[in-house]
Design an enzyme around this catalytic site. Structure first.
Site, PDB file in Angstrom:
ATOM      1  N   ARG A 108     -10.016   3.601  13.306  1.00 25.43           N
ATOM      2  CA  ARG A 108     -12.118   4.164  13.035  1.00 25.43           C
ATOM      3  C   ARG A 108     -11.380   4.936  11.620  1.00 25.43           C
ATOM      4  O   ARG A 108     -12.131   5.915  11.590  1.00 25.43           O
ATOM      5  CB  ARG A 108     -12.005   4.838  14.171  1.00 25.43           C
ATOM      6  CG  ARG A 108     -11.958   4.607  15.424  1.00 25.43           C
ATOM      7  CD  ARG A 108     -12.357   5.872  16.440  1.00 25.43           C
ATOM      8  NE  ARG A 108     -12.866   5.174  18.491  1.00 25.43           N
ATOM      9  CZ  ARG A 108     -11.824   4.760  18.516  1.00 25.43           C
ATOM     10  NH1 ARG A 108     -10.470   5.264  18.745  1.00 25.43           N
ATOM     11  NH2 ARG A 108     -11.993   3.988  19.857  1.00 25.43           N
ATOM     12  N   LYS A 130     -20.930   4.012  -0.189  1.00 21.42           N
ATOM     13  CA  LYS A 130     -21.600   2.350   0.015  1.00 21.42           C
ATOM     14  C   LYS A 130     -20.527   1.091   0.266  1.00 21.42           C
ATOM     15  O   LYS A 130     -19.157   1.801  -1.056  1.00 21.42           O
ATOM     16  CB  LYS A 130     -22.386   2.057  -0.952  1.00 21.42           C
ATOM     17  CG  LYS A 130     -23.898   2.705  -0.647  1.00 21.42           C
ATOM     18  CD  LYS A 130     -25.286   1.984  -0.949  1.00 21.42           C
ATOM     19  CE  LYS A 130     -26.383   2.687  -0.183  1.00 21.42           C
ATOM     20  NZ  LYS A 130     -27.465   1.758  -1.318  1.00 21.42           N
ATOM     21  N   GLU A 172     -26.661  -2.025 -14.843  1.00 20.18           N
ATOM     22  CA  GLU A 172     -26.401  -0.369 -13.220  1.00 20.18           C
ATOM     23  C   GLU A 172     -26.622   0.225 -14.592  1.00 20.18           C
ATOM     24  O   GLU A 172     -27.280   1.707 -14.662  1.00 20.18           O
ATOM     25  CB  GLU A 172     -25.170  -0.524 -12.451  1.00 20.18           C
ATOM     26  CG  GLU A 172     -24.879  -1.276 -11.299  1.00 20.18           C
ATOM     27  CD  GLU A 172     -26.666  -1.617 -10.619  1.00 20.18           C
ATOM     28  OE1 GLU A 172     -26.751  -0.384 -10.354  1.00 20.18           O
ATOM     29  OE2 GLU A 172     -25.865  -2.308  -9.912  1.00 20.18           O
ATOM     30  N   LYS A 212     -25.832   8.884 -11.343  1.00 20.46           N
ATOM     31  CA  LYS A 212     -25.953   8.401  -9.660  1.00 20.46           C
ATOM     32  C   LYS A 212     -25.229   9.762  -8.588  1.00 20.46           C
ATOM     33  O   LYS A 212     -25.753   9.740  -7.537  1.00 20.46           O
ATOM     34  CB  LYS A 212     -24.971   7.161  -9.821  1.00 20.46           C
ATOM     35  CG  LYS A 212     -24.481   6.637  -8.111  1.00 20.46           C
ATOM     36  CD  LYS A 212     -24.018   5.339  -7.894  1.00 20.46           C
ATOM     37  CE  LYS A 212     -24.175   4.831  -6.795  1.00 20.46           C
ATOM     38  NZ  LYS A 212     -24.063   3.961  -6.231  1.00 20.46           N
ATOM     39  N   GLU A 222     -29.417   7.661   1.817  1.00 17.50           N
ATOM     40  CA  GLU A 222     -30.951   6.783   1.431  1.00 17.50           C
ATOM     41  C   GLU A 222     -32.017   6.794   2.435  1.00 17.50           C
ATOM     42  O   GLU A 222     -32.259   5.610   2.472  1.00 17.50           O
ATOM     43  CB  GLU A 222     -30.301   5.526   1.690  1.00 17.50           C
ATOM     44  CG  GLU A 222     -31.064   4.091   0.127  1.00 17.50           C
ATOM     45  CD  GLU A 222     -30.622   3.088  -0.054  1.00 17.50           C
ATOM     46  OE1 GLU A 222     -30.029   2.550  -0.984  1.00 17.50           O
ATOM     47  OE2 GLU A 222     -29.508   2.390   0.913  1.00 17.50           O
ATOM     48  N   ARG A 226     -32.488   8.852  -3.306  1.00 19.31           N
ATOM     49  CA  ARG A 226     -31.126   7.755  -3.239  1.00 19.31           C
ATOM     50  C   ARG A 226     -32.044   6.188  -3.270  1.00 19.31           C
ATOM     51  O   ARG A 226     -31.413   5.399  -4.076  1.00 19.31           O
ATOM     52  CB  ARG A 226     -30.131   7.961  -2.413  1.00 19.31           C
ATOM     53  CG  ARG A 226     -29.351   6.451  -2.558  1.00 19.31           C
ATOM     54  CD  ARG A 226     -27.439   7.624  -1.781  1.00 19.31           C
ATOM     55  NE  ARG A 226     -26.495   6.489  -2.271  1.00 19.31           N
ATOM     56  CZ  ARG A 226     -25.636   6.104  -1.607  1.00 19.31           C
ATOM     57  NH1 ARG A 226     -25.317   7.196  -1.164  1.00 19.31           N
ATOM     58  NH2 ARG A 226     -24.724   5.274  -1.975  1.00 19.31           N
ATOM     59  N   ASN A 230     -32.026   2.108  -6.245  1.00 19.88           N
ATOM     60  CA  ASN A 230     -32.401   0.529  -5.887  1.00 19.88           C
ATOM     61  C   ASN A 230     -33.471  -0.274  -7.489  1.00 19.88           C
ATOM     62  O   ASN A 230     -33.845  -1.321  -6.947  1.00 19.88           O
ATOM     63  CB  ASN A 230     -33.290  -0.032  -4.530  1.00 19.88           C
ATOM     64  CG  ASN A 230     -32.300   1.147  -3.782  1.00 19.88           C
ATOM     65  OD1 ASN A 230     -31.210   0.411  -3.448  1.00 19.88           O
ATOM     66  ND2 ASN A 230     -32.943   1.790  -2.953  1.00 19.88           N
ATOM     67  N   HIS A 233     -32.974  -3.566  -7.747  1.00 20.68           N
ATOM     68  CA  HIS A 233     -32.374  -4.173  -7.025  1.00 20.68           C
ATOM     69  C   HIS A 233     -32.961  -5.258  -6.170  1.00 20.68           C
ATOM     70  O   HIS A 233     -32.565  -5.873  -5.358  1.00 20.68           O
ATOM     71  CB  HIS A 233     -31.402  -3.525  -6.433  1.00 20.68           C
ATOM     72  CG  HIS A 233     -30.552  -2.937  -7.157  1.00 20.68           C
ATOM     73  ND1 HIS A 233     -30.629  -1.742  -8.641  1.00 20.68           N
ATOM     74  CD2 HIS A 233     -29.069  -3.473  -6.968  1.00 20.68           C
ATOM     75  CE1 HIS A 233     -29.392  -2.086  -9.043  1.00 20.68           C
ATOM     76  NE2 HIS A 233     -28.027  -2.160  -7.520  1.00 20.68           N
ATOM     77  N   HIS A 237     -31.444  -8.795  -6.024  1.00 21.80           N
ATOM     78  CA  HIS A 237     -30.734  -9.450  -4.789  1.00 21.80           C
ATOM     79  C   HIS A 237     -31.157 -10.596  -4.250  1.00 21.80           C
ATOM     80  O   HIS A 237     -30.227 -10.939  -3.787  1.00 21.80           O
ATOM     81  CB  HIS A 237     -30.281  -8.034  -3.353  1.00 21.80           C
ATOM     82  CG  HIS A 237     -29.248  -7.192  -3.600  1.00 21.80           C
ATOM     83  ND1 HIS A 237     -29.558  -6.200  -2.801  1.00 21.80           N
ATOM     84  CD2 HIS A 237     -28.397  -6.873  -4.810  1.00 21.80           C
ATOM     85  CE1 HIS A 237     -28.895  -4.580  -3.410  1.00 21.80           C
ATOM     86  NE2 HIS A 237     -27.937  -5.567  -4.003  1.00 21.80           N
ATOM     87  N   HIS A 252     -23.555  -9.952 -10.522  1.00 24.54           N
ATOM     88  CA  HIS A 252     -24.448  -8.812  -9.747  1.00 24.54           C
ATOM     89  C   HIS A 252     -25.621  -8.103 -10.958  1.00 24.54           C
ATOM     90  O   HIS A 252     -26.190  -7.528 -11.018  1.00 24.54           O
ATOM     91  CB  HIS A 252     -23.752  -7.360  -9.351  1.00 24.54           C
ATOM     92  CG  HIS A 252     -24.838  -7.043  -9.003  1.00 24.54           C
ATOM     93  ND1 HIS A 252     -25.416  -6.820  -7.701  1.00 24.54           N
ATOM     94  CD2 HIS A 252     -24.655  -4.960  -8.917  1.00 24.54           C
ATOM     95  CE1 HIS A 252     -25.900  -5.658  -7.244  1.00 24.54           C
ATOM     96  NE2 HIS A 252     -25.910  -4.238  -8.226  1.00 24.54           N
TER      97      HIS A 252
END
Length: 349
Positions: A108, A130, A172, A212, A222, A226, A230, A233, A237, A252
């Site tokens: 956990r 993330k 980025e 960021k 998000e 936030r 993206n 992206h 993606h 990426h």
């Protein structure tokens, strides 16, 4: 908890300080086979890391999967990890994403520290909480938000990178400039990414992380602003997944750069982004990243991949667009025709 970002001048001292804050009973270092060879030697002899157990996984994004994750969980268990243990993720975005998710879910949740070794991980993957893995053919489909105890940024590791990986991370940074201000954007477009000055780049990395951090602190999960992060992206993606499906994966950051081309075009036709600034950015991307080859027969497949994006609501593809540099417009949509027009622009623009 606000993630502590350390722009490191003395990596041994900074790791030692971060570990003191964790007060762990057992220490594990996760690397991939590339960072094991190139980056681990930099820190291996540090006194604060004595007795640490090493977990090496296979490199590249293809390893960011359930099988690798289960292997890491097993090796933590076999190595005697407890809830009071600490994990150091030493590597690029794949290592910090997967290692962070392993740490967040094992018993956990155990403490972890990110030491990103690629430019992409420094300015993006390791910062912002993330974590996750790819699943069912989709990027970052499974994961959780969870901050590391610290992110230690040392641009000395960039000496180990090839030109493609420097450019991947720089994409980025271009995005951060576009969502920040004209001064930062202009500085990024004049930087010589082909022969980067790492001393100058360290300052630019700190500035990029600052953009960021500022956005993430306003919206950690998000739900609103936030989504600015993206930009590039949604299409990016899809390009990345499409390339993977074809058996010709792309980095990426390259996917994000190509996504920026399409989404800046959409910004021009939908939210009045200045055409001249779009052209300047697109020209920089084309000069430094080349082209991603696809045909009009691939448009429907790309659109289908975009429909799986996590930012979508009720099947509607959701974009972040710009009205100008720093003028962020979240929750934008585009019709099929507009999207196909953006693909046409990308191929012919």
């Amino acid at each position: 908890m606000k993630q502590r970002i350390v722009i490191s001048q003395c990596i041994e001292r900074d790791i030692s300080d971060a570990l003191r804050g964790c007060n762990s009973d057992k220490l594990f270092i996760i690397v991939d086979e590339t960072t094991k060879d190139l980056c681990l030697p930099v820190i291996r002899g540090f006194k604060c890391l004595e007795g640490a157990s090493l977990i090496a996984i296979k490199p590249t994004d293809a390893s960011k999967n359930l099988e690798t994750l289960a292997d890491v969980w097993k090796r933590l268990g076999d190595g005697g990890a407890t809830r009071h243990s600490c994990i150091i993720n030493l590597g690029g975005g794949m290592v910090t994403d997967l290692g962070g998710f392993a740490a967040s879910t094992f018993k956990r949740g155990v403490a972890f520290i990110n030491i990103p070794t690629t430019l992409l991980a420094m300015v993006d993957a390791s910062v912002g909480g993330k974590t996750g893995i790819n699943f069912n053919g989709l990027k970052n489909e499974i994961g959780v938000f969870n901050d590391s105890e610290a992110v230690i940024i040392n641009t000395g590791f960039l000496k180990t990178l090839d030109s493609d990986n420097i450019r991947s991370g720089y994409a980025e940074m271009l995005k951060h400039g576009l969502i920040s201000d004209e001064e930062m954007w202009a500085r990024l477009l004049t930087f010589d990414i082909r022969q980067p000055d790492l001393g100058v780049l360290q300052g630019m990395v700190a500035e990029s992380i600052g953009v960021k951090e500022r956005i993430v602190s306003e919206d950690p999960h998000e739900t609103g602003i936030r989504k600015a992060l993206n930009l590039g992206h949604t299409v990016g993606h899809a390009f990345e997944s499409f390339a993977l499906r074809r058996g010709k994966p792309i980095l990426h950051g390259y996917a994000v750069a190509f996504g920026l081309v399409c989404e800046l075009y959409l910004s021009c036709i939908k939210t009045n982004f200045p055409t001249e600034k779009m052209r300047q950015t697109v020209n920089y991307i084309k000069d430094n990243y080349g082209a991603f080859v696809f045909t009009c027969k691939d448009y429907d497949a790309l659109l289908e991949l975009m429909k799986h994006d996590k930012k979508n609501t009720a099947g509607t593809i959701n974009f972040t667009l710009l009205g100008g540099i720093g003028d962020i417009r979240i929750n934008q949509t585009a019709t099929k025709d507009e999207m196909f027009e953006a693909f046409d622009f990308f191929r012919e623009g």
